[in-house]
Design a protein around this motif. Structure first.
Motif, PDB file in Angstrom:
ATOM      1  N   ASP A  46      10.957  -6.800  -2.418  1.00 36.27           N
ATOM      2  CA  ASP A  46       9.902  -6.461  -1.468  1.00 36.27           C
ATOM      3  C   ASP A  46       8.717  -5.843  -2.207  1.00 36.27           C
ATOM      4  O   ASP A  46       8.844  -4.787  -2.829  1.00 36.27           O
ATOM      5  CB  ASP A  46      10.463  -5.482  -0.433  1.00 36.27           C
ATOM      6  N   PRO A  47       7.542  -6.482  -2.145  1.00 38.64           N
ATOM      7  CA  PRO A  47       6.371  -5.949  -2.845  1.00 38.64           C
ATOM      8  C   PRO A  47       5.947  -4.566  -2.338  1.00 38.64           C
ATOM      9  O   PRO A  47       5.311  -3.814  -3.073  1.00 38.64           O
ATOM     10  CB  PRO A  47       5.274  -6.976  -2.596  1.00 38.64           C
ATOM     11  N   ALA A  52       4.543   1.058  -3.295  1.00 40.11           N
ATOM     12  CA  ALA A  52       4.669   2.492  -3.024  1.00 40.11           C
ATOM     13  C   ALA A  52       4.910   3.279  -4.305  1.00 40.11           C
ATOM     14  O   ALA A  52       4.307   4.339  -4.527  1.00 40.11           O
ATOM     15  CB  ALA A  52       5.805   2.729  -2.033  1.00 40.11           C
ATOM     16  N   ILE A  53       5.773   2.765  -5.165  1.00 42.05           N
ATOM     17  CA  ILE A  53       6.065   3.450  -6.429  1.00 42.05           C
ATOM     18  C   ILE A  53       4.839   3.423  -7.336  1.00 42.05           C
ATOM     19  O   ILE A  53       4.468   4.437  -7.940  1.00 42.05           O
ATOM     20  CB  ILE A  53       7.291   2.820  -7.109  1.00 42.05           C
TER      21      ILE A  53
END
Length: 139
Positions: A11-12, A17-18
């Motif tokens: 999931d991109p 988010a990271i």
């Protein structure tokens, strides 16, 4: 917040988010990244199709060469050295301190040594039976 999971989910949004958290932290320490792409491209003279070259980016005073490939028939005649020199010249023009890159033992580590690059690290058995070398060249 101590819950975590191990996953192979591609999931991109997870990566995003990271990455955003990391970029925000980095900006707080060294300012805006200023990342700028750099490509040196070899095209077929008849068709104009890209047949090789290098791609990377300048950021924080360094050029990182991410990809560098020439077809077998274009190797050994000095073209690779000329492409690398052109990338180095552009990096200097952008105010860079030097260049860094990585190369596997089955790729071109001796080529980079001939061009004045110095090994600053290696990961043995990456992949198994081979070594991943890290090189840099200061201007």
């Amino acid at each position: 917040m101590s819950d975590f999971e191990v996953s192979d989910d591609a999931d991109p949004a997870i990566r995003g988010a990271i990455l955003e958290g990391l970029l925000a932290y980095n900006r707080s320490k060294v300012g805006a990244p200023g990342t700028r792409p750099l490509h040196v491209v070899v095209r077929d003279p008849d068709s104009g199709i890209v047949v090789g070259g290098l791609t990377g980016r300048t950021d924080k005073g360094w050029l990182f060469i991410e990809l560098f490939n020439l077809p077998e028939e274009l190797r050994g005649g000095g073209l690779g050295a000329r492409l690398l020199a052109a990338a180095e010249d552009e990096a200097r023009a952008r105010g860079c301190n030097g260049v860094w890159l990585d190369s596997y033992s089955f790729q071109a580590p001796d080529f980079y040594r001939k061009q004045g690059y110095v090994e600053f690290g290696a990961v043995p058995d990456n992949p198994t039976g081979h070594t991943r070398f890290f090189f840099l060249k200061r201007f």
